[in-house]
Scaffold this motif. Structure first.
Motif, mmCIF file in Angstrom:
data_model
loop_
_atom_site.group_PDB
_atom_site.id
_atom_site.type_symbol
_atom_site.label_atom_id
_atom_site.label_comp_id
_atom_site.label_asym_id
_atom_site.label_seq_id
_atom_site.Cartn_x
_atom_site.Cartn_y
_atom_site.Cartn_z
ATOM 1 N N ASN A 95 0.759 -1.304 -0.114
ATOM 2 C CA ASN A 95 -0.201 0.316 -0.271
ATOM 3 C C ASN A 95 0.838 1.323 -0.207
ATOM 4 N N THR A 96 2.242 1.236 0.518
ATOM 5 C CA THR A 96 2.733 2.721 0.084
ATOM 6 C C THR A 96 2.850 3.110 -1.377
ATOM 7 N N VAL A 97 2.478 2.148 -2.407
ATOM 8 C CA VAL A 97 2.272 2.747 -3.534
ATOM 9 C C VAL A 97 1.034 3.212 -3.539
ATOM 10 N N THR A 98 -0.172 3.477 -2.844
ATOM 11 C CA THR A 98 -0.574 4.210 -2.933
ATOM 12 C C THR A 98 -0.405 5.520 -2.888
ATOM 13 N N VAL A 99 0.426 5.539 -1.719
ATOM 14 C CA VAL A 99 0.396 6.819 -1.002
ATOM 15 C C VAL A 99 1.513 7.867 -1.645
ATOM 16 N N LEU A 100 2.629 6.998 -2.534
ATOM 17 C CA LEU A 100 3.443 7.745 -3.641
ATOM 18 C C LEU A 100 3.286 8.211 -4.151
ATOM 19 N N GLN A 101 2.389 6.957 -5.099
ATOM 20 C CA GLN A 101 1.836 8.030 -6.575
ATOM 21 C C GLN A 101 0.256 8.824 -6.257
ATOM 22 N N GLY A 102 0.196 9.858 -5.257
ATOM 23 C CA GLY A 102 -0.469 10.508 -5.271
ATOM 24 C C GLY A 102 0.297 11.669 -4.543
ATOM 25 N N LEU A 103 1.741 11.342 -4.492
ATOM 26 C CA LEU A 103 2.881 12.674 -4.417
ATOM 27 C C LEU A 103 2.931 13.307 -5.668
ATOM 28 N N ALA A 104 3.532 14.572 -5.473
ATOM 29 C CA ALA A 104 3.417 15.377 -7.585
ATOM 30 C C ALA A 104 4.997 14.584 -7.945
ATOM 31 N N ASP A 105 5.759 14.993 -6.411
ATOM 32 C CA ASP A 105 6.673 14.587 -7.121
ATOM 33 C C ASP A 105 7.430 13.067 -7.725
ATOM 34 N N PHE A 106 6.951 12.038 -7.703
ATOM 35 C CA PHE A 106 6.661 10.657 -8.020
ATOM 36 C C PHE A 106 6.470 10.178 -9.241
ATOM 37 N N LYS A 107 7.115 9.604 -9.858
ATOM 38 C CA LYS A 107 6.732 9.762 -11.587
ATOM 39 C C LYS A 107 7.278 7.818 -11.497
ATOM 40 N N ILE A 108 7.112 7.158 -12.767
ATOM 41 C CA ILE A 108 7.475 6.142 -13.062
ATOM 42 C C ILE A 108 8.568 6.465 -13.962
ATOM 43 N N LEU A 109 9.445 5.461 -14.138
ATOM 44 C CA LEU A 109 10.237 5.977 -15.209
ATOM 45 C C LEU A 109 10.874 3.524 -15.590
ATOM 46 N N GLN A 110 10.873 4.093 -17.185
ATOM 47 C CA GLN A 110 10.980 2.558 -16.896
ATOM 48 C C GLN A 110 12.122 2.506 -17.978
ATOM 49 N N LEU A 111 13.064 1.388 -17.380
ATOM 50 C CA LEU A 111 14.319 1.402 -17.813
ATOM 51 C C LEU A 111 14.534 0.084 -18.309
#
Length: 172
Positions: free
Chosen positions: A123-139
């Motif tokens: 569930n930490t992902v749910t919190v983080l995805q709501g924060l403006a500074d968190f981004k998904i990066l493709q490697l």
């Protein structure tokens, strides 16, 4: 393939499966990034694998994220634990060169990745995805090296799914 080619497809398949098993045994990957000024940085990030690529959810406030956004290449590593290694000098490891890009579209992909991240990392992902500074990066894997032990190192054509044995006489 000369002296460095593998004896048969079965050996190559076993190596590829071993490499995949090593990767899948970890929830985080080790990252090596570099700044625009050429300063290296070692770090880590929880990841998910989707199709053939790795995806991470990272803060723009993190130094490694800034590095990856300004210099969109990195190296990731998966390495056998010290406790399970037969020899500390010959730990099984996969080092993969990756290209990097932010993922913002299509929204369906972003949603699928976030759901996969939440499933694997909680569930930490749910919190983080709501924060403006968190981004998904493709490697996106480009090439790699897989080491199984002494004298058992392989250059890895990730896209072609080919392993080529390297030896002291091989050029780097």
């Amino acid at each position: 393939m000369g002296d460095s080619g593998l004896d048969n497809n079965s050996e190559e398949k076993t190596l590829l499966e071993g490499c995949q098993k090593l990767q899948q045994s970890y929830r985080c990957l080790l990252l090596s990034t570099v700044s625009e000024q050429g300063v290296p940085l070692a770090s880590f990030a929880p990841y998910v694998q989707y199709q053939d690529d790795f995806y991470i959810l990272v803060s723009e406030l993190a130094e490694h994220t800034g590095n990856m956004l300004s210099v969109p290449i990195a190296s990731v590593m998966f390495i056998e634990s010290e406790q399970s290694a037969k020899n500390i000098f010959a730990r099984q490891r996969a080092v993969i060169q990756v290209s990097i890009r932010p993922v913002t579209q299509p929204r369906s992909l972003v949603d699928e990745l976030l759901a996969l991240m939440q499933e694997q990392h909680g569930n930490t992902v749910t919190v983080l995805q709501g924060l403006a500074d968190f981004k998904i990066l493709q490697l996106k894997p480009v090439k790699g090296r897989y080491v199984v032990g002494f004298g058992k190192a392989y250059d890895w054509d990730v896209k072609g799914r080919k392993m080529t044995h390297i030896s002291a006489s091989s050029s780097r």
